[in-house]
Design a protein around this motif. Sequence first.
Motif, mmCIF file in Angstrom:
data_model
loop_
_atom_site.group_PDB
_atom_site.id
_atom_site.type_symbol
_atom_site.label_atom_id
_atom_site.label_comp_id
_atom_site.label_asym_id
_atom_site.label_seq_id
_atom_site.Cartn_x
_atom_site.Cartn_y
_atom_site.Cartn_z
ATOM 1 N N PRO A 14 -13.721 29.005 21.026
ATOM 2 C CA PRO A 14 -14.003 29.536 19.682
ATOM 3 C C PRO A 14 -12.763 29.464 18.803
ATOM 4 C CG PRO A 14 -14.982 30.943 21.340
ATOM 5 C CD PRO A 14 -14.150 29.942 22.093
ATOM 6 N N GLY A 15 -12.986 29.052 17.552
ATOM 7 C CA GLY A 15 -11.877 28.868 16.629
ATOM 8 C C GLY A 15 -11.301 27.475 16.636
ATOM 9 N N GLY A 16 -11.715 26.676 17.595
ATOM 10 C CA GLY A 16 -11.201 25.320 17.720
ATOM 11 C C GLY A 16 -11.864 24.331 16.792
ATOM 12 N N SER A 17 -11.475 23.062 16.949
ATOM 13 C CA SER A 17 -11.967 21.998 16.069
ATOM 14 C C SER A 17 -12.385 20.780 16.880
ATOM 15 C CB SER A 17 -10.876 21.578 15.084
ATOM 16 O OG SER A 17 -10.501 22.635 14.225
ATOM 17 N N LEU A 18 -13.291 20.021 16.308
ATOM 18 C CA LEU A 18 -13.703 18.730 16.843
ATOM 19 C C LEU A 18 -14.010 17.809 15.675
ATOM 20 C CD1 LEU A 18 -16.217 19.610 19.732
ATOM 21 C CD2 LEU A 18 -13.986 18.502 20.012
ATOM 22 N N SER A 85 -13.058 25.904 12.866
ATOM 23 C CA SER A 85 -13.399 27.321 13.059
ATOM 24 C C SER A 85 -14.710 27.470 13.826
ATOM 25 C CB SER A 85 -13.495 28.024 11.701
ATOM 26 O OG SER A 85 -12.297 27.915 10.978
ATOM 27 N N LEU A 86 -14.803 26.754 14.912
ATOM 28 C CA LEU A 86 -16.066 26.712 15.660
ATOM 29 C C LEU A 86 -16.403 28.072 16.258
ATOM 30 C CD1 LEU A 86 -15.671 23.197 17.203
ATOM 31 C CD2 LEU A 86 -17.686 23.987 15.946
ATOM 32 N N LYS A 87 -17.702 28.338 16.293
ATOM 33 C CA LYS A 87 -18.240 29.582 16.831
ATOM 34 C C LYS A 87 -19.157 29.253 18.007
ATOM 35 C CE LYS A 87 -18.461 31.496 12.133
ATOM 36 N NZ LYS A 87 -19.360 32.104 11.113
ATOM 37 N N VAL A 112 -19.159 25.349 22.564
ATOM 38 C CA VAL A 112 -18.097 26.257 22.136
ATOM 39 C C VAL A 112 -18.144 27.473 23.051
ATOM 40 C CG1 VAL A 112 -17.073 27.528 20.221
ATOM 41 C CG2 VAL A 112 -18.409 25.446 19.777
ATOM 42 N N SER A 113 -17.102 27.620 23.855
ATOM 43 C CA SER A 113 -17.098 28.683 24.852
ATOM 44 C C SER A 113 -15.672 29.002 25.258
ATOM 45 C CB SER A 113 -17.896 28.258 26.078
ATOM 46 O OG SER A 113 -17.806 29.230 27.098
#
Length: 114
Positions: A14-18, A85-87, A112-113
């Motif tokens: 979570p919070g990461g980017s792709l 800002s992935l959830k 997203v985990s």
Amino acid sequence: ERQLVESGGGLVQPGGSLRLSCVGSGFTFNNYAMNWVRQAPGKELEWVSYIYRGADSAKYADSVKGRFTISRDNAKNTLYLQLNSLKTEDTAMYYCSNPGLNLRGQGTQVTVSS
């Protein structure tokens, strides 16, 4: 043969980017607007974003607005989706689609985990 091939998915915290990519072939890519759609497990297909053929305008679902950015490089026949800002609720299979040709790719999985 008309084809769309997605890539770039994966497992992210979570919070990461792709950054997802989609390469089109077998049709004149810059003649068509393009979509990204997604489907989470047990849920219906959800529209995510839309970009006009000239890349001069885009639209987003409220659930991703301000976090995702759609773009395209017509010289490379490639569509992109930057996911920031992935959830956890963004977990889904992501597909690019050409609505004018009723064409969709095979998808790329985003999980997203923590």
